[in-house]
Design a protein around this motif. Sequence first.
Motif, PDB file in Angstrom:
ATOM      1  N   GLU A   1      35.184-150.371-119.395  1.00  0.00           N
ATOM      2  CA  GLU A   1      34.089-149.520-119.883  1.00  0.00           C
ATOM      3  C   GLU A   1      32.994-149.358-118.828  1.00  0.00           C
ATOM      4  N   ILE A   2      32.253-148.269-118.951  1.00  0.00           N
ATOM      5  CA  ILE A   2      31.044-148.106-118.158  1.00  0.00           C
ATOM      6  C   ILE A   2      29.968-148.947-118.839  1.00  0.00           C
ATOM      7  N   ALA A   3      29.432-149.916-118.131  1.00  0.00           N
ATOM      8  CA  ALA A   3      28.431-150.820-118.710  1.00  0.00           C
ATOM      9  C   ALA A   3      27.048-150.190-118.706  1.00  0.00           C
ATOM     10  N   SER A   4      26.651-149.631-117.563  1.00  0.00           N
ATOM     11  CA  SER A   4      25.330-149.020-117.459  1.00  0.00           C
ATOM     12  C   SER A   4      25.296-148.065-116.276  1.00  0.00           C
ATOM     13  N   THR A   5      24.270-147.228-116.288  1.00  0.00           N
ATOM     14  CA  THR A   5      24.024-146.308-115.178  1.00  0.00           C
ATOM     15  C   THR A   5      22.565-146.439-114.768  1.00  0.00           C
ATOM     16  N   LEU A   6      22.314-146.278-113.494  1.00  0.00           N
ATOM     17  CA  LEU A   6      20.946-146.302-112.974  1.00  0.00           C
ATOM     18  C   LEU A   6      20.728-145.009-112.198  1.00  0.00           C
ATOM     19  N   GLU A   7      19.985-144.093-112.796  1.00  0.00           N
ATOM     20  CA  GLU A   7      19.642-142.845-112.126  1.00  0.00           C
ATOM     21  C   GLU A   7      18.352-143.081-111.357  1.00  0.00           C
ATOM     22  N   PHE A   8      18.295-142.594-110.120  1.00  0.00           N
ATOM     23  CA  PHE A   8      17.126-142.884-109.296  1.00  0.00           C
ATOM     24  C   PHE A   8      16.797-141.744-108.343  1.00  0.00           C
ATOM     25  N   VAL A   9      15.555-141.780-107.876  1.00  0.00           N
ATOM     26  CA  VAL A   9      15.083-140.888-106.826  1.00  0.00           C
ATOM     27  C   VAL A   9      14.499-141.763-105.729  1.00  0.00           C
ATOM     28  N   GLU A  10      14.903-141.492-104.506  1.00  0.00           N
ATOM     29  CA  GLU A  10      14.386-142.184-103.324  1.00  0.00           C
ATOM     30  C   GLU A  10      13.725-141.168-102.414  1.00  0.00           C
ATOM     31  N   ALA A  11      12.610-141.558-101.835  1.00  0.00           N
ATOM     32  CA  ALA A  11      11.944-140.725-100.830  1.00  0.00           C
ATOM     33  C   ALA A  11      12.281-141.283 -99.452  1.00  0.00           C
ATOM     34  N   TYR A  12      12.588-140.413 -98.536  1.00  0.00           N
ATOM     35  CA  TYR A  12      12.855-140.784 -97.146  1.00  0.00           C
ATOM     36  C   TYR A  12      11.498-140.894 -96.460  1.00  0.00           C
ATOM     37  N   VAL A  13      11.222-142.026 -95.810  1.00  0.00           N
ATOM     38  CA  VAL A  13       9.872-142.273 -95.298  1.00  0.00           C
ATOM     39  C   VAL A  13       9.851-142.693 -93.833  1.00  0.00           C
ATOM     40  N   ASP A  14       8.724-142.372 -93.213  1.00  0.00           N
ATOM     41  CA  ASP A  14       8.393-142.871 -91.880  1.00  0.00           C
ATOM     42  C   ASP A  14       7.604-144.157 -92.125  1.00  0.00           C
ATOM     43  N   LEU A  15       8.110-145.277 -91.634  1.00  0.00           N
ATOM     44  CA  LEU A  15       7.463-146.568 -91.913  1.00  0.00           C
ATOM     45  C   LEU A  15       6.140-146.750 -91.177  1.00  0.00           C
ATOM     46  N   THR A  16       5.890-145.940 -90.149  1.00  0.00           N
ATOM     47  CA  THR A  16       4.602-146.016 -89.454  1.00  0.00           C
ATOM     48  C   THR A  16       3.489-145.433 -90.316  1.00  0.00           C
ATOM     49  N   THR A  17       3.754-144.274 -90.900  1.00  0.00           N
ATOM     50  CA  THR A  17       2.733-143.600 -91.713  1.00  0.00           C
ATOM     51  C   THR A  17       2.840-143.971 -93.187  1.00  0.00           C
ATOM     52  N   ARG A  18       4.010-144.551 -93.581  1.00  0.00           N
ATOM     53  CA  ARG A  18       4.282-144.903 -94.987  1.00  0.00           C
ATOM     54  C   ARG A  18       4.271-143.647 -95.860  1.00  0.00           C
ATOM     55  N   ARG A  19       4.675-142.520 -95.294  1.00  0.00           N
ATOM     56  CA  ARG A  19       4.700-141.238 -95.993  1.00  0.00           C
ATOM     57  C   ARG A  19       6.107-140.652 -95.944  1.00  0.00           C
ATOM     58  N   ALA A  20       6.396-139.833 -96.944  1.00  0.00           N
ATOM     59  CA  ALA A  20       7.675-139.129 -96.969  1.00  0.00           C
ATOM     60  C   ALA A  20       7.735-138.108 -95.843  1.00  0.00           C
ATOM     61  N   VAL A  21       8.890-138.040 -95.208  1.00  0.00           N
ATOM     62  CA  VAL A  21       9.142-137.078 -94.133  1.00  0.00           C
ATOM     63  C   VAL A  21      10.513-136.453 -94.373  1.00  0.00           C
ATOM     64  N   ALA A  22      10.796-135.398 -93.628  1.00  0.00           N
ATOM     65  CA  ALA A  22      12.101-134.744 -93.744  1.00  0.00           C
ATOM     66  C   ALA A  22      13.212-135.737 -93.410  1.00  0.00           C
ATOM     67  N   ILE A  23      14.269-135.689 -94.203  1.00  0.00           N
ATOM     68  CA  ILE A  23      15.414-136.575 -93.984  1.00  0.00           C
ATOM     69  C   ILE A  23      16.023-136.266 -92.622  1.00  0.00           C
TER      70      ILE A  23
END
Length: 174
Positions: free
Chosen positions: A113-135
């Motif tokens: 059986e399928i026990a569970s599902t985890l739907e998610f959204v991830e942002a691609y980030v520049d770790l220097t600015t800690r902001r989302a940037v183009a993938i």
Amino acid sequence: MSALPALDDVDALGTLFTSTVPERYRDLNGHVNVRGHYDLHMDGAEHAFEKLLGIDQAFLDRTGHSSFSVAHHVQFHHEIMVGHEVSVHLRVLGRGPKTVHAVTVLANRTTGEIASTLEFVEAYVDLTTRRAVAIADEVAERLDALLEQHRELPWSLPPSHQLGTSRPPSPEQP
């Protein structure tokens, strides 16, 4: 609500990993608790980002880019018991210029059986600015290839509430 796919359908996604559920995930109800489901999903997502998308420590060191979680939604479908064998699978649902929308599927190999599902959204980030940037192009190419394969699958999973790669316009916006 969509019907859950069969394990054979989910197996077509490829397996990120399999595991025997450890005792530490047992709760007072005698089954695997929320933390156990979540940990297994997160282990699967980490494998996916490293192995399928190439976002590993070497990539981080080379580019200074990674991803941050924006939203997670777990849906529980069937119990898992300690000692059951489980597998985790990834299906990419969409992507924006800076975000990825996907779902991990926790399959109970013991019960089929399928026990569970985890739907998610991830942002691609520049770790220097800690902001989302183009993938980065190399990651976007891998994502797009997976997305194309996954869009062709003849089955779906029950969607979560309003997760996606972009926010819907507010009522005030034209």
